[in-house]
Design an enzyme around this catalytic site. Structure first.
Site, PDB file in Angstrom:
ATOM      1  CB  SER A   1      -0.977   0.004   1.182  1.00 49.77           C
ATOM      2  OG  SER A   1      -0.316   0.211   2.404  1.00 49.77           O
TER       3      SER A   1
ATOM      4  NE  ARG B   1      16.214 -11.317   5.344  1.00 49.54           N
ATOM      5  CZ  ARG B   1      16.806 -12.495   5.195  1.00 49.54           C
ATOM      6  NH1 ARG B   1      16.104 -13.545   4.826  1.00 49.54           N
ATOM      7  NH2 ARG B   1      18.097 -12.639   5.432  1.00 49.54           N
ATOM      8  CB  ILE B   2      18.307  -7.076   8.845  1.00 48.22           C
ATOM      9  CG1 ILE B   2      17.441  -7.570   9.999  1.00 48.22           C
ATOM     10  CG2 ILE B   2      19.427  -6.137   9.296  1.00 48.22           C
ATOM     11  CD1 ILE B   2      16.996  -6.512  10.951  1.00 48.22           C
TER      12      ILE B   2
ATOM     13  CG  HIS C   1       9.724   1.823  12.589  1.00 48.33           C
ATOM     14  ND1 HIS C   1       9.981   0.476  12.550  1.00 48.33           N
ATOM     15  CD2 HIS C   1       9.499   2.123  13.895  1.00 48.33           C
ATOM     16  CE1 HIS C   1       9.923  -0.016  13.777  1.00 48.33           C
ATOM     17  NE2 HIS C   1       9.630   0.963  14.602  1.00 48.33           N
TER      18      HIS C   1
ATOM     19  CG  LEU D   1      15.875  -3.544  14.434  1.00 49.99           C
ATOM     20  CD1 LEU D   1      15.537  -4.028  13.020  1.00 49.99           C
ATOM     21  CD2 LEU D   1      15.527  -4.624  15.458  1.00 49.99           C
ATOM     22  CG  ASP D   2      13.579  -0.140  12.750  1.00 51.55           C
ATOM     23  OD1 ASP D   2      13.680  -0.001  11.524  1.00 51.55           O
ATOM     24  OD2 ASP D   2      12.910  -1.047  13.271  1.00 51.55           O
TER      25      ASP D   2
ATOM     26  CD  GLU E   1       2.981   2.893   7.726  1.00 47.62           C
ATOM     27  OE1 GLU E   1       3.517   2.469   6.689  1.00 47.62           O
ATOM     28  OE2 GLU E   1       2.673   2.131   8.661  1.00 47.62           O
TER      29      GLU E   1
END
Ligand code: GAR
Length: 199
Positions: free
Chosen positions: A14, A93-94, A111, A146-147, A176
């Site tokens: 989306s 995925r990382i 995020h 990670l983020d 978003e």
């Protein structure tokens, strides 16, 4: 001049769809072109979204691949498309260290939480389970963590009265969709000005 972008997905698509629409006739028109969509899963709904907009989609399957091995697969696949930016839109995925190094400062992610409060997948399930009256969505640059990368934009999602996880997700996605294209437009226009200035 428009910037060439790859959008990386794993699912529904989306956010991808909104970016494609904005690139055709909205805030991203004349700013960027989605050159390719890369999916980590063959079953991702976003592949059909790309087709509906006439954008090539390639599957680089991630199942069973380590982060570093998958990063090499992705880099190889992206090479041919000569993209300026890599936009993650529900890519689960990382990103490998090698990939971050290759596109440093040019990988963007959205995020579904405030990255300072919650990292990883299932941000809306976390907010719902915690009974939050408000959560946030964050657009950030991707670094090795990670983020943990620099925040480009963050916007609140009011959750008062949201009775189900589905309602939380729906409210979050509305924010978003707006925030991602707006933020990408700001980032890309800034980049184009820098390039013109140095031409
Ligand atoms: C979005 O909520 C996005 O923020 C999230 O996946 C969903 C993808 O939806 N991303 C992450 O959780 C990344 N850690 P979409 O496929 O409909 O755009």
């Amino acid at each position: 001049m428009t910037l060439r972008v790859a959008v990386l997905i794993s699912g529904r698509g989306s956010n991808l769809e909104r970016i494609l629409v904005e690139a055709e006739r909205g805030v991203l028109a004349g700013v960027c072109e989605v050159a390719v969509v890369v999916s980590s899963r063959a079953e991702a709904g976003g592949i059909a979204v790309a087709a509906q907009h006439g954008v090539p989609a390639v599957v680089v399957a991630s199942a069973g691949r380590s982060t570093e091995a998958y990063g090499r697969d992705l880099l190889e696949a992206l090479e041919a498309w000569h993209v300026d930016y890599v936009v993650l839109a529900g890519f689960l995925r990382i990103v490998s260290r090698e990939m971050v190094a290759r596109y440093r400062g040019r990988i963007v992610n959205i995020h579904p939480a405030d990255t300072a409060l919650y990292q990883g997948a299932h941000g809306y399930a976390w907010a719902y389970a915690a009974g939050l009256r408000e959560t946030a969505v964050t657009v950030h640059l991707v670094d090795e963590g990670l983020d943990t990368g620099p925040v480009l934009a963050k916007r609140s999602v009011p959750l008062a009265g949201a009775a189900t996880l589905g309602e939380v997700v729906a409210r979050g996605l509305r924010v978003e969709h707006e925030l991602y294209s707006e933020t990408l437009a700001r980032l890309f226009v800034g980049e184009m000005k820098v390039r013109e200035g140095s031409a």
